[in-house]
Write a protein that holds these residues in place. Sequence first.
Motif, PDB file in Angstrom:
ATOM      1  N   TYR A 262       0.885  -1.174   0.000  1.00  0.00           N
ATOM      2  CA  TYR A 262       0.000   0.000   0.000  1.00  0.00           C
ATOM      3  C   TYR A 262       0.914   1.213   0.000  1.00  0.00           C
ATOM      4  O   TYR A 262       1.682   1.428   0.940  1.00  0.00           O
ATOM      5  CB  TYR A 262      -0.936   0.026   1.216  1.00  0.00           C
ATOM      6  N   LEU A 277      -6.339   2.775   3.641  1.00  0.00           N
ATOM      7  CA  LEU A 277      -5.423   1.734   4.147  1.00  0.00           C
ATOM      8  C   LEU A 277      -6.190   0.769   5.049  1.00  0.00           C
ATOM      9  O   LEU A 277      -6.023  -0.454   4.960  1.00  0.00           O
ATOM     10  CB  LEU A 277      -4.259   2.391   4.904  1.00  0.00           C
ATOM     11  N   VAL A 280      -8.285  -1.636   3.025  1.00  0.00           N
ATOM     12  CA  VAL A 280      -7.455  -2.693   2.423  1.00  0.00           C
ATOM     13  C   VAL A 280      -7.074  -3.715   3.508  1.00  0.00           C
ATOM     14  O   VAL A 280      -7.115  -4.930   3.271  1.00  0.00           O
ATOM     15  CB  VAL A 280      -6.198  -2.095   1.733  1.00  0.00           C
ATOM     16  N   ILE A 296       0.274  -6.789   4.319  1.00  0.00           N
ATOM     17  CA  ILE A 296       0.444  -5.502   3.624  1.00  0.00           C
ATOM     18  C   ILE A 296       1.778  -4.898   4.042  1.00  0.00           C
ATOM     19  O   ILE A 296       2.085  -4.834   5.235  1.00  0.00           O
ATOM     20  CB  ILE A 296      -0.677  -4.496   4.020  1.00  0.00           C
ATOM     21  N   PHE A 298       3.317  -1.329   4.108  1.00  0.00           N
ATOM     22  CA  PHE A 298       2.868   0.061   3.967  1.00  0.00           C
ATOM     23  C   PHE A 298       4.079   0.964   3.765  1.00  0.00           C
ATOM     24  O   PHE A 298       4.943   1.068   4.644  1.00  0.00           O
ATOM     25  CB  PHE A 298       2.076   0.485   5.211  1.00  0.00           C
ATOM     26  N   ASN A 359      -2.910   1.998  -4.559  1.00  0.00           N
ATOM     27  CA  ASN A 359      -2.810   3.395  -4.138  1.00  0.00           C
ATOM     28  C   ASN A 359      -3.802   4.252  -4.901  1.00  0.00           C
ATOM     29  O   ASN A 359      -4.596   3.755  -5.709  1.00  0.00           O
ATOM     30  CB  ASN A 359      -1.372   3.928  -4.275  1.00  0.00           C
TER      31      ASN A 359
END
Length: 467
Positions: A262, A277, A280, A296, A298, A359
């Motif tokens: 992400y 975020l 997700v 994920i 980040f 994104n």
Amino acid sequence: MTPNNKIVILLPDGIGLRNFAYSDFQAIGVQENFEVVFWNNTPFDLTQLGFKEIKIQNSKSHPLTETYKNARKQIELNLNIRRTKDSVYNTYRFPFSYATTLKALKSGVTQFLSITHSSTFGLKRIRHKIKQEERKTLYYHQCLETLQKEQPAMVFCTNQRPMTAIAPLLAAQELGIPTATFIFSWDNLPKATMVVETDYYFVWSDLMKKELLFYYPYIKEEQIFVTGTPQFESHFDTNKLLSKEVFFEQNDLDLNKKYICYSGDDVTTCPDDPKYLEDVAKAIRELNQKGHSLGIVFRRCPVDFSNRYDEVLENYKDVITPIAPLWKKIGDGWNTVLPTQADIDIQMNTIAHTELVVNLGSSMVFDYVAHNKSCAFINYDVATKKISDWSVKKIYNYVHFRSMPNKDTVLWIDSPEAIAGIIEKAIASNSLVIENAQKWFEIINQHPPQEASKRIWEGIKTIISKE
């Protein structure tokens, strides 16, 4: 008589470091027998990289230049609307500030100038005023002295946007030294971000060349070199790739999981980013309950040092692992947050070891397709928006998205409920989207992408042989 092979690379701010100091650009120049000297207005010490540099000590523009520069932007946007009958150019304006008496005064003068000078002739007058004021500064006279001493064959500016680039380039032109600037980003020309005027312009693509000729009719075709950008070259340097085991161990990742990235935006581009975020992260939890093993990574926007993600990162630490960009914060403004060599390596390895990127409309789509991977764009507004008149529609209406070859160039996430299915589909197989993203990459950036620095040096050679 030995030919003059000294090329001065003007770094008016840290934005150019990534493309021109941390790529192979300098090494290729040296291989081609150029003497490469960085004229450095950043706080970074480039001698640590083994580069020759001249430090700029006093890059102070004329007090009126900023107001003229802001008026120039407003006028260019007005003229673009008039010529295209397209109101999208209004979305590139920043709100005027009236927070202090000085700011209110500057805003008032900017508005007055943009109303009274919104014609081709008026724009020409403003452009002339900028040069006139900058030539009065101590900075300009110091630049003249530096160039008289250095006697370069050419001055190449790494970014067309900073005011601090105006005086050095004017000084070079005064001394008959050819000048060029690189257009820094894929979305810059429609936004009216041109601050400098040079003898030559280096652009990413034929598309950008067309844009340059359209938005700046005083620029001639023979002044433009299509080279691509060094921005994507690192993705093709496999020497910097870490093994999956090493990268996962260094960043506390689980070898039994597949990760999606992400990629965060800055607060202006996407005020609701933490909520996206979180959406997700919820989708990843849902997929893991179905038997997947996913996580994920980040990567926040490098100029976002806010705490706005803290709550989401805490609540979803079972699925989100942050890998912070390795940029250095040297001052207060966003333009004093500077990239580092180490960050280029960590970004490239993050891409190599994740399955896809999610994104809101960033150029990461091209970084991922360079590794043959896909991108999912968030395409819905959250229920409780931080800023009521902000919308994803505004973002995707920007001119640079119109270059997309078709809708299937990225995966579109149209609602939070769709996220899980799209991630599942992307991890399984995604060849059509990747193929289309590759076509988009070829429209946006001259190919092969790994040879941009070489093409820039070829352009420089052409210019100095002409001169």
